[in-house]
Design an enzyme around this catalytic site. Sequence first.
Site, PDB file in Angstrom:
ATOM      1  N   LYS A 157       0.912  -1.263   0.007  1.00  0.00           N
ATOM      2  CA  LYS A 157       0.040  -0.068   0.110  1.00  0.00           C
ATOM      3  C   LYS A 157       0.841   1.087  -0.050  1.00  0.00           C
ATOM      4  O   LYS A 157       0.868   2.005   0.954  1.00  0.00           O
ATOM      5  CB  LYS A 157      -1.017  -0.029   1.235  1.00  0.00           C
ATOM      6  CG  LYS A 157      -2.010  -1.025   1.007  1.00  0.00           C
ATOM      7  CD  LYS A 157      -2.961  -1.063   2.208  1.00  0.00           C
ATOM      8  CE  LYS A 157      -4.024   0.077   2.286  1.00  0.00           C
ATOM      9  NZ  LYS A 157      -5.242  -0.108   1.224  1.00  0.00           N
TER      10      LYS A 157
HETATM   11  N1  PPE Z   1      -7.780  -2.597  -2.969  1.00  0.00           N
HETATM   12  C1  PPE Z   1      -7.248  -1.562  -3.120  1.00  0.00           C
HETATM   13  C2  PPE Z   1      -6.777  -0.943  -3.945  1.00  0.00           C
HETATM   14  C3  PPE Z   1      -7.299  -1.213  -1.615  1.00  0.00           C
HETATM   15  O1  PPE Z   1      -6.680   0.317  -1.489  1.00  0.00           O
HETATM   16  C4  PPE Z   1      -7.917  -1.550  -0.476  1.00  0.00           C
HETATM   17  C5  PPE Z   1      -7.964  -1.107   0.771  1.00  0.00           C
HETATM   18  C6  PPE Z   1      -8.364  -3.154  -0.652  1.00  0.00           C
HETATM   19  C7  PPE Z   1      -8.133  -3.441  -2.117  1.00  0.00           C
HETATM   20  C8  PPE Z   1      -9.044  -4.038   0.246  1.00  0.00           C
HETATM   21  O2  PPE Z   1      -8.100  -4.200   1.160  1.00  0.00           O
HETATM   22  P1  PPE Z   1      -8.372  -4.637   2.867  1.00  0.00           P
HETATM   23  O3  PPE Z   1      -8.651  -3.291   3.402  1.00  0.00           O
HETATM   24  O4  PPE Z   1      -6.978  -5.438   3.171  1.00  0.00           O
HETATM   25  O5  PPE Z   1      -9.544  -5.633   2.698  1.00  0.00           O
HETATM   26  N2  PPE Z   1      -8.310   0.328   0.784  1.00  0.00           N
HETATM   27  C9  PPE Z   1      -8.128   0.969   1.889  1.00  0.00           C
HETATM   28  C10 PPE Z   1      -8.959   2.461   1.922  1.00  0.00           C
HETATM   29  C11 PPE Z   1      -8.055   3.420   1.466  1.00  0.00           C
HETATM   30  C12 PPE Z   1      -8.460   4.849   1.403  1.00  0.00           C
HETATM   31  O6  PPE Z   1      -7.768   5.791   2.208  1.00  0.00           O
HETATM   32  O7  PPE Z   1      -9.669   5.191   0.900  1.00  0.00           O
HETATM   33  C13 PPE Z   1      -8.900   0.394   2.964  1.00  0.00           C
HETATM   34  O8  PPE Z   1     -10.151   0.133   3.117  1.00  0.00           O
HETATM   35  O9  PPE Z   1      -8.593   0.734   4.272  1.00  0.00           O
END
Ligand code: PPE
Length: 312
Positions: A157
Amino acid sequence: MKSEFIWINGELIPYKEATIHFLSPALHYGLAAFEGIRCYSTPNGPGVFRLADHLERFVNSGRVLGLQDFPYSLEILRDAVHLTIRANRFNECYIRPLLYMSGGPLGLNMDAHELSVGIATWEWGTYLGEEALEKGTRMMISSYSRLHPNANMTKAKISGNYVNSVLAKTLALRSGFDEAIMLDPDGYVAEGSGENLFVVRKGKIFTPPTASILEGITRDSVLQIAGNLGFEISEERITRDQLYIADEVFVCGTAAEVVAVREIDHRKIGPGKMGPVTREIQQEFFAAVRGENNDYADWIDIVTEAEASLGI
Ligand code: PPE
């Protein structure tokens, strides 16, 4: 996004003082990496969802970025997350760890930069809107491609990578949609600007393989939940027209939680509202994160009163 304290480099700093210098390399080159974690109110107190997995991915983001050494152990990071939640007296919050190049000469040599690590927390309601949780969202396929794994690596990230997401999300909103779905550089469905994506067709669940997407922790949770509910699951490449003819599409992420997609590119998905499979998984997900289903108790890290390793 307000809170009383932000943890930076081992100390709790009052919110207003948590600023960075204009010449920080992180600001100029996007040299930073973040995590997104949620803490939910549970019957046993505030509980952080899959904290260990998120912190492992945080440290791995540093590794992908090329950090030689991470300055804090996983134990210290865990204690720091607990401490920050307690200091801000939150029962439910979003948690944002960030590593960033905070000093040193500007220039493209990361080894000359100084590294800082911070953790902020704030109360963050529904990401795609309260209504979306019940009614579903409207999305468009973005004209921006998702990152090429050999240009901006997708497993980390890294803050700079998020320009891609911001461009897609902003274009989607300006075009009258709620969110963007991005295709990978080969033209297959990758993920949303901040969520992973699932398709339901004839009772079976499909999701893109991890090669060109973020390995979402919610995605992994959904795969486990769907497996436990007895669904057949396949991780395989998906085309945009397979979205159009799906019975259900839903997205998931820490911030977004589990949300149905009711329309894509002006085409109704299924009957154009949240479908039964999405609903079942959404309910099970919320029961898990809120500590209401003991099968998933291991996923919850209750915020404890005192942490030994920080000496606070
Ligand atoms: N893909 C992307 C590109 C992504 O940024 C996230 C999280 C996910 C998939 C899902 O990953 P997970 O949270 O591990 O299930 N995106 C973050 C949002 C970022 C923002 O600031 O807006 C989050 O969900 O925290």
